[in-house]
Design a protein around this motif. Structure first.
Motif, PDB file in Angstrom:
ATOM      1  N   GLU A  23       0.818  -1.211   0.000  1.00 18.67           N
ATOM      2  CA  GLU A  23       0.000   0.000   0.000  1.00 18.67           C
ATOM      3  C   GLU A  23       0.851   1.260   0.000  1.00 18.67           C
ATOM      4  N   ILE A  24       2.002   1.223   0.684  1.00 16.84           N
ATOM      5  CA  ILE A  24       2.859   2.412   0.752  1.00 16.84           C
ATOM      6  C   ILE A  24       3.636   2.605  -0.542  1.00 16.84           C
ATOM      7  N   ARG A  25       4.202   1.536  -1.069  1.00 20.90           N
ATOM      8  CA  ARG A  25       5.101   1.656  -2.224  1.00 20.90           C
ATOM      9  C   ARG A  25       4.366   1.555  -3.565  1.00 20.90           C
ATOM     10  N   LEU A  26       3.294   0.769  -3.609  1.00 18.66           N
ATOM     11  CA  LEU A  26       2.572   0.588  -4.869  1.00 18.66           C
ATOM     12  C   LEU A  26       1.258   1.350  -4.925  1.00 18.66           C
ATOM     13  N   GLY A  27       0.704   1.696  -3.772  1.00 17.90           N
ATOM     14  CA  GLY A  27      -0.581   2.376  -3.749  1.00 17.90           C
ATOM     15  C   GLY A  27      -1.738   1.491  -4.173  1.00 17.90           C
ATOM     16  N   ILE A  28      -1.561   0.179  -4.042  1.00 22.30           N
ATOM     17  CA  ILE A  28      -2.605  -0.764  -4.430  1.00 22.30           C
ATOM     18  C   ILE A  28      -3.333  -1.249  -3.181  1.00 22.30           C
ATOM     19  N   PRO A  29      -4.660  -1.232  -3.155  1.00 29.15           N
ATOM     20  CA  PRO A  29      -5.394  -1.733  -1.989  1.00 29.15           C
ATOM     21  C   PRO A  29      -4.996  -3.179  -1.677  1.00 29.15           C
TER      22      PRO A  29
END
Length: 343
Positions: free
Chosen positions: A58-64
């Motif tokens: 979530e922090i590095r990829l921004g994917i849920p």
């Protein structure tokens, strides 16, 4: 357990030297797939590695990202819609039937599936479309140590590889990770865990805490203390500790606080202030002396992502020395075996 702990610098070096290319290939495949969300499933120690990976994702990829409960599939016979998702099972042995069933159900629903395991010949690896061998080698003790840090590094390489879109790490990331085996060796050689174990030999319970990337370390530490020394150990995020459990802390309850050099560590300062007001016995795991600490387990000031791999090392040693000091055998915890088969 002592031998497994000592092998970790070599395991990390071997994974970087011989496993990075395979991980990069899988990462490139996932980047091409472009999952709408990522779901992790795991048990025990591997669940803590999965939690670390969830923060990373979530922090590095921004994917849920979420952590799946295997019982949804195995006990309640439900089949969530995982189409267009990536479902990753993390397991040292690959031998737990419930994780294999989750991967099979996810694949049937249209998910891309990945097994991260120390046994590429396992049922779990066979059920998944993709698989990564963490290359930790045979682990002698029941309590997982080197397989845990190998999982963390594997997941870090994977997610950073997805982030670039090519599977290959950016130069700065690669240079950072090249230092990891040497830093791990320094942490193990310079640890004061044996001395701390003497201090806390007669403790009746522990609290462990951390925020962000350090929270999985707190949870894994609590598990190690429970399974090797049979010490009741409660793990909380620093934020959750302030929402009630803080009231049970006092001078008789040792608190192991993992405090890194980045945002997660800074978010722990208020927690340490509150623990100080409780007159708690606080051991800080990190790079700096902090107000109110009773003692410190020294670890280097590195990026929080890499710190998770290093901070657990002296805490593994603490669990080992506490077990021996209390007259227990950390290599043969009562009632436990190496492969736990849950359904």
């Amino acid at each position: 357990m002592a031998a497994d702990i000592a092998e970790q610098p070599d395991v990390l070096a071997g994974l970087l030297d011989h496993g990075a290319a395979d991980i990069a290939s899988v990462a490139a495949r996932i980047a091409e797939y472009k999952p709408r969300s990522i779901v992790f499933t795991a048990r025990g120690t591997s669940d803590h590695a999965a939690l670390y990976a969830a923060y990373l994702t979530e922090i590095r990829l921004g994917i849920p990202t979420s952590l799946a409960s295997p019982s949804v599939v195995t006990v309640y016979d439900s089949r969530p819609d995982w189409s267009d998702c990536l479902v990753i099972a993390v397991s040292q042995s690959g031998g737990s039937p419930d994780l294999s069933q989750v991967i099979a159900a996810a694949r049937a629903s249209g998910a891309l599936t990945l097994a991260v395991t120390n046994n590429p010949a396992s049922r779990l690896a066979g059920e998944a479309e993709l698989q990564i061998d963490i290359r930790a080698g045979h682990e002698r003790a029941v309590a997982a140590t080197k397989t845990y840090t190998a999982e963390l590094l594997t997941l870090l390489l994977l997610i950073e590889g997805i982030r670039t879109g090519t599977g290959r790490l950016e130069a700065a990331e690669s240079a950072m990770l090249d230092k990891l085996p040497e830093l791990a060796s320094d942490v193990l050689d310079g640890s004061t865990s044996a001395e701390l174990a003497g201090r806390y030999r007669f403790a009746e319970r522990f609290v462990t805490t951390g925020r962000g990337y350090a929270y999985p370390t707190a949870r894994e530490t609590a598990l190690k203390l429970m399974e090797t020394s049979y010490l009741p150990s409660l793990a909380f995020s620093g934020a959750d500790l302030l929402h009630g459990p803080l009231a049970m802390t006092d001078a008789g309850v040792p608190v192991l606080a993992v405090v890194g050099a980045g945002p997660g560590g800074h978010a722990m300062w208020n927690v340490l202030t509150q623990l100080g007001r409780q007159r708690a016995d606080v051991v800080v795991v990190g790079a700096a002396d902090l107000p109110g600490q009773t003692a410190r387990l020294r670890t280097p000031a590195v990026d929080e992502r890499m710190a998770a791999i290093l901070d657990i090392l002296p805490l593994q040693q603490l669990a080992l020395h506490l077990a021996i000091g209390r007259g227990e055998n950390p290599d043969a915890p009562r009632g436990l075996k190496k492969v736990t088969e849950t359904t």
